[in-house]
Design an enzyme around this catalytic site. Structure first.
Site, PDB file in Angstrom:
ATOM      1  N   CYS A  29       0.733  -1.261  -0.227  1.00 16.32           N
ATOM      2  CA  CYS A  29       0.279  -0.200  -0.024  1.00 16.32           C
ATOM      3  C   CYS A  29       0.952   1.152   0.089  1.00 16.32           C
ATOM      4  CB  CYS A  29      -0.642   0.345   1.276  1.00 16.32           C
ATOM      5  SG  CYS A  29      -1.623  -1.341   1.623  1.00 16.32           S
TER       6      CYS A  29
HETATM    7  C1  BEZ Z   1       0.438  -4.455   1.953  1.00 14.80           C
HETATM    8  O1  BEZ Z   1      -0.008  -3.893   1.487  1.00 14.80           O
HETATM    9  O2  BEZ Z   1       1.683  -4.413   1.902  1.00 14.80           O
HETATM   10  C2  BEZ Z   1      -0.612  -5.808   2.296  1.00 14.80           C
HETATM   11  C3  BEZ Z   1      -1.367  -5.479   2.902  1.00 14.80           C
HETATM   12  C4  BEZ Z   1      -2.063  -6.618   3.260  1.00 14.80           C
HETATM   13  C5  BEZ Z   1      -1.644  -8.114   3.230  1.00 14.80           C
HETATM   14  C6  BEZ Z   1      -0.299  -8.071   2.620  1.00 14.80           C
HETATM   15  C7  BEZ Z   1      -0.003  -7.194   1.770  1.00 14.80           C
END
Ligand code: BEZ
Length: 211
Positions: A45
């Site tokens: 994210c």
């Molecule tokens: C991420 O944004 O890195 C992420 C969020 C939830 C699960 C896996 C990755």
């Protein structure tokens, strides 16, 4: 219930990193892109929001307002935005909804309990000036989105909203487009004065009418 293409994008008022806003008012007469993130301080994210910030000028050129969502509060968003700006070398310059009570996530069916019963998946909704949903996309948490593809889809949506054409596989702005199957070739030749190439009676190409 899942949101389908052509539905009016559900309206809401929510707290965001830029204050309280009403979704439809925020979009005004233009286009919008609403995209959800599983949670603050997550690595994928962080890269997505940094990339989105760098793409803001391109979305603005197309009259598209950006708005993101994550299921944490405004204080958390404020701290996370500092990290995004620092690590992605950018300035997050659009609102991020603080959806702590999952109100907007539920409204847009962004929580998929068989994937994760509390975090949102990576949903994308593109909304037209008529407030109707023009595109939905759902990615799993483990796959970051491709913002070049989102811009490409906006280009196709805006072109096909105004011209009787469709865009073929892997189309990019400026490339040949497909004449709408509803138009007979004789009529197509009148509409598209720059030429219609008939490969098959149902497969006719013409130059991008916006170039
Ligand atoms: C991420 O944004 O890195 C992420 C969020 C939830 C699960 C896996 C990755």
């Amino acid at each position: 219930m899942a949101i389908r293409l052509g539905d009016v994008a559900p309206d809401f008022t929510a707290e965001t990193s830029q204050g309280t806003l009403n979704f439809h008012d925020y979009l005004g007469d233009g286009w919008g892109i609403l995209f959800s993130h599983p949670a603050d301080f997550t690595p994928v994210c962080t890269t997505e929001l940094g990339t989105a910030a760098k793409f803001k000028a391109e979305f603005e050129k197309r009259n598209v307002k950006m708005i993101a969502l994550s299921v944490d509060g405004t204080a958390s968003h404020a701290e996370w935005i500092k990290d995004i700006n620092e690590t992605q070398n950018t300035v997050v310059n659009f609102p991020i909804i603080a959806d702590e009570d999952r109100k907007v996530s539920d409204l847009y069916d962004m929580i998929h309990p068989n994937a994760n019963d509390t975090l949102t998946v990576r949903s994308v909704f593109i909304v037209g000036p008529d407030k109707k949903v023009k595109l939905t996309l759902t990615y799993p948490a483990s796959t970051g989105r491709n913002f070049y593809e989102l811009l490409r889809v906006v280009d196709s949506l805006q072109l096909t909203a105004n011209h009787k054409v469709a865009t073929p596989a892997n189309w990019e702005h400026g490339e040949k487009v497909v004449v709408s199957p509803a138009i007979p070739t004789v009529e197509a030749k009148e509409i598209f004065s720059r030429g219609v190439e008939e490969i098959k009676p149902y497969l006719r190409l013409t130059p991008d009418p916006t170039t």
